[in-house]
Motif scaffolding. Sequence first.
Motif, PDB file in Angstrom:
ATOM      1  N   VAL A 184       0.847  -1.192   0.000  1.00  0.00           N
ATOM      2  CA  VAL A 184       0.000   0.000   0.000  1.00  0.00           C
ATOM      3  C   VAL A 184       0.878   1.235   0.000  1.00  0.00           C
ATOM      4  O   VAL A 184       2.032   1.198   0.439  1.00  0.00           O
ATOM      5  N   ASN A 185       0.322   2.327  -0.514  1.00  0.00           N
ATOM      6  CA  ASN A 185       0.983   3.627  -0.419  1.00  0.00           C
ATOM      7  C   ASN A 185      -0.076   4.716  -0.325  1.00  0.00           C
ATOM      8  O   ASN A 185      -1.256   4.421  -0.083  1.00  0.00           O
ATOM      9  N   GLU A 186       0.325   5.966  -0.533  1.00  0.00           N
ATOM     10  CA  GLU A 186      -0.596   7.086  -0.357  1.00  0.00           C
ATOM     11  C   GLU A 186      -1.672   7.181  -1.426  1.00  0.00           C
ATOM     12  O   GLU A 186      -2.592   7.998  -1.325  1.00  0.00           O
ATOM     13  N   HIS A 187      -1.593   6.334  -2.466  1.00  0.00           N
ATOM     14  CA  HIS A 187      -2.553   6.403  -3.567  1.00  0.00           C
ATOM     15  C   HIS A 187      -3.759   5.482  -3.387  1.00  0.00           C
ATOM     16  O   HIS A 187      -4.660   5.489  -4.228  1.00  0.00           O
ATOM     17  N   GLN A 214      -1.507   0.988 -10.437  1.00  0.00           N
ATOM     18  CA  GLN A 214      -0.110   0.562 -10.323  1.00  0.00           C
ATOM     19  C   GLN A 214       0.109  -0.229  -9.040  1.00  0.00           C
ATOM     20  O   GLN A 214       0.858  -1.213  -9.018  1.00  0.00           O
ATOM     21  N   VAL A 215      -0.558   0.188  -7.971  1.00  0.00           N
ATOM     22  CA  VAL A 215      -0.484  -0.561  -6.712  1.00  0.00           C
ATOM     23  C   VAL A 215      -1.149  -1.924  -6.881  1.00  0.00           C
ATOM     24  O   VAL A 215      -0.607  -2.955  -6.451  1.00  0.00           O
ATOM     25  N   SER A 263      -6.071  -0.976  -3.833  1.00  0.00           N
ATOM     26  CA  SER A 263      -4.917  -1.874  -3.723  1.00  0.00           C
ATOM     27  C   SER A 263      -5.154  -3.232  -4.374  1.00  0.00           C
ATOM     28  O   SER A 263      -4.204  -4.001  -4.554  1.00  0.00           O
ATOM     29  N   GLY A 264      -6.414  -3.521  -4.704  1.00  0.00           N
ATOM     30  CA  GLY A 264      -6.742  -4.844  -5.252  1.00  0.00           C
ATOM     31  C   GLY A 264      -7.032  -5.871  -4.184  1.00  0.00           C
ATOM     32  O   GLY A 264      -7.202  -7.055  -4.488  1.00  0.00           O
ATOM     33  N   ARG A 290      -6.411  -9.273 -13.767  1.00  0.00           N
ATOM     34  CA  ARG A 290      -5.829  -8.194 -14.553  1.00  0.00           C
ATOM     35  C   ARG A 290      -6.420  -6.870 -14.095  1.00  0.00           C
ATOM     36  O   ARG A 290      -7.538  -6.828 -13.580  1.00  0.00           O
ATOM     37  N   ALA A 291      -5.663  -5.804 -14.290  1.00  0.00           N
ATOM     38  CA  ALA A 291      -6.088  -4.472 -13.876  1.00  0.00           C
ATOM     39  C   ALA A 291      -6.486  -3.649 -15.093  1.00  0.00           C
ATOM     40  O   ALA A 291      -5.792  -3.669 -16.115  1.00  0.00           O
TER      41      ALA A 291
END
Length: 312
Positions: free
Chosen positions: A89-92, A175-176, A130-131, A191-192
């Motif tokens: 995880v990140n800030e997005h 992207q995450v 995050s998926g 898939r994203a």
Amino acid sequence: MTYGKILEEGEKLLLDEGVEEGRLDAWYLFSHCFSMDRGMYLVKAGNRILQEHKEAEASFRSLIEKRRQRIPLQQLLKSQEFMGFEFFVNEHVLVPRQDTETLVETVLSEEKIWVMEKRPYKVLDLCTGSGCIGLSLARCFQGMTGAKQDAGGNNGCCPPDMEIVLSDISEEALQVAEENIGRLRCETVCRAVRSDLFEAFEGTKFDCIVSNPPYIPSGEIERLSPEVRDHEPRLALDGSQDGLEFYRRIGREASGHLVFGGRLYLEIGWDQGVAVPEILYAAGFTGIKVLRDLAGKNRVVKAVFPGIETEK
């Protein structure tokens, strides 16, 4: 400076700043920086910090300062556990929360019999972030069906011809999600796709649609904790003035992307257990029911696209 002393200082800095779980957060940051478990720490707590750990000491001090600024612990560690899996995880993206595990567990329970039929089966995870929802479903469905991993460690299709699409409007969030697809080795199943809800799926139908959409009323966001209000993406939080705009859009559009008898699962706020079912009922869905989380609060709504609905 000893290992014990620097940890104590970190705890005090966080507690003085009003970080509710300051002691626990300081420990997680300490363990991350110094690569120590509790047992090793108890052995070394009274020892002076070794020269080889000076870089770790500097990193710990830096992370403590960032946590004092109320940056979420999970963003600092770049990791959060969800459904027993570790997610980047990140800030997005929103930090995956235990409340959302209720959504995943509901889908697993309700969809198990459909999955075990081992027919082609397609899932759409809207607003994926995050998926964590779609990827947890993929890994848990794999366990249900006994699908094996190949020599490279990739999951086999689970069941054969399963496809789980992770969708989000945010390129940074995708992207995450793609990073997590690789980390959880779900490339053959997941898939994203970048999409504003159903925009990219014209003519595509799914057996199951699942979503944790933005549902916080705009006026309430400023009253959230600093960690959420200031450091998690507002795009993933703001559900419009009454918090229901995404449910209205999903209600209007989801039926065009579900097979007859297809199921829709939505996470909701604890006080939306009447409004969201009403939206879905007005949109023509049937079999609507509200499920509660472990705290007894309304958390998930299930609805069925009418058609060839088989009793399962």
